[in-house]
Design a protein around this motif. Structure first.
Motif, short mmCIF file in Angstrom:
data_model
loop_
_atom_site.label_atom_id
_atom_site.label_comp_id
_atom_site.label_asym_id
_atom_site.label_seq_id
_atom_site.Cartn_x
_atom_site.Cartn_y
_atom_site.Cartn_z
N TRP A 1 32.81 37.45 34.76
CA TRP A 1 34.01 38.24 34.45
C TRP A 1 34.91 37.38 33.57
CZ3 TRP A 1 34.90 43.28 35.42
CH2 TRP A 1 34.16 43.91 36.42
N PHE A 2 35.39 38.01 32.51
CA PHE A 2 36.30 37.36 31.58
C PHE A 2 37.54 38.22 31.45
CE2 PHE A 2 33.56 34.07 29.72
CZ PHE A 2 32.33 34.47 30.22
N ARG A 3 38.59 37.65 30.87
CA ARG A 3 39.78 38.44 30.60
C ARG A 3 40.40 37.98 29.29
NH1 ARG A 3 43.72 36.30 35.52
NH2 ARG A 3 44.13 34.20 34.68
N GLN A 4 41.12 38.91 28.68
CA GLN A 4 41.78 38.60 27.43
C GLN A 4 43.14 39.28 27.42
OE1 GLN A 4 39.51 39.50 23.90
NE2 GLN A 4 40.72 38.08 22.67
N THR B 1 35.50 34.16 36.33
CA THR B 1 34.57 33.79 37.38
C THR B 1 33.16 34.11 36.91
OG1 THR B 1 33.94 34.17 39.70
CG2 THR B 1 34.88 36.03 38.49
N ALA B 2 32.17 33.43 37.51
CA ALA B 2 30.78 33.67 37.16
C ALA B 2 29.91 33.52 38.39
CB ALA B 2 30.34 32.70 36.07
N LEU C 1 34.49 42.35 41.33
CA LEU C 1 35.54 41.34 41.28
C LEU C 1 36.69 41.83 42.16
CD1 LEU C 1 36.70 38.71 40.22
CD2 LEU C 1 37.65 39.97 38.27
N GLN C 2 36.82 41.20 43.32
CA GLN C 2 37.93 41.50 44.22
C GLN C 2 39.09 40.60 43.84
OE1 GLN C 2 38.23 43.84 46.79
NE2 GLN C 2 40.37 43.19 46.78
N PHE D 1 40.66 35.42 43.87
CA PHE D 1 39.64 36.34 43.37
C PHE D 1 38.29 35.99 44.00
CE2 PHE D 1 41.60 37.45 38.94
CZ PHE D 1 42.79 37.77 39.56
N THR D 2 37.45 37.02 44.16
CA THR D 2 36.10 36.82 44.68
C THR D 2 35.11 37.65 43.87
OG1 THR D 2 36.97 36.48 46.92
CG2 THR D 2 34.61 36.95 46.69
N ILE D 3 34.09 36.99 43.38
CA ILE D 3 33.01 37.68 42.68
C ILE D 3 31.84 37.88 43.64
CG2 ILE D 3 31.95 35.55 41.78
CD1 ILE D 3 31.24 37.13 39.23
#
Length: 126
Positions: free
Chosen positions: A36-39, A49-50, A81-82, A68-70
């Motif tokens: 998960w990425f963000r911009q 996270t990965a 993604l919590q 956060f939890t993946i």
């Protein structure tokens, strides 16, 4: 090819929670490390996270660790993604991504991912 579709974004107050989902189709999902990425506006895309293909190992950016939890469900071809205790600085477009690399470690680099979803907006109000 792998197609990824994110869902679950929205507007939430600071301190609240959201759960993002990323549904995959196409090639065998269970073979792919995911991330998960963000911009945020005006900023570069960054790793959040990965998770490895098996779910046995994860990585979290310092800014989200503990909040956060993946997770992934390979039977459902979905990664989650919590996000808890959200902060205004978490506001961004969130993307899930899949990598075709064969590795036992979570992948952190943007360039290592081959497939991307369209993104889902997360807005945290103060």
């Amino acid at each position: 090819q792998v197609q990824l579709v994110e869902s679950g974004g929205g507007l939430v107050q600071a301190g609240g929670s959201l759960r993002l989902s990323c549904a995959a189709s196409g090639r065998t999902f269970s073979n792919f490390p995911m991330g998960w990425f963000r911009q945020a506006p005006g900023k570069e895309r960054e790793i959040v996270t990965a998770i490895t293909w098996s779910g046995g190992s994860t990585y979290y950016a310092d800014s989200v660790r503990g909040r956060f939890t993946i997770s992934r469900d390979n039977a459902k071809n979905t990664v989650y993604l919590q996000m808890n205790s959200l902060k205004p600085e978490d506001t961004a477009v969130y993307y899930c991504a899949a990598s075709s690399r064969i590795t036992m470690a979570p992948i952190r680099q943007v360039k290592a991912y081959d497939y991307w979803g369209q993104g889902t907006q997360v807005t945290v109000s103060s």
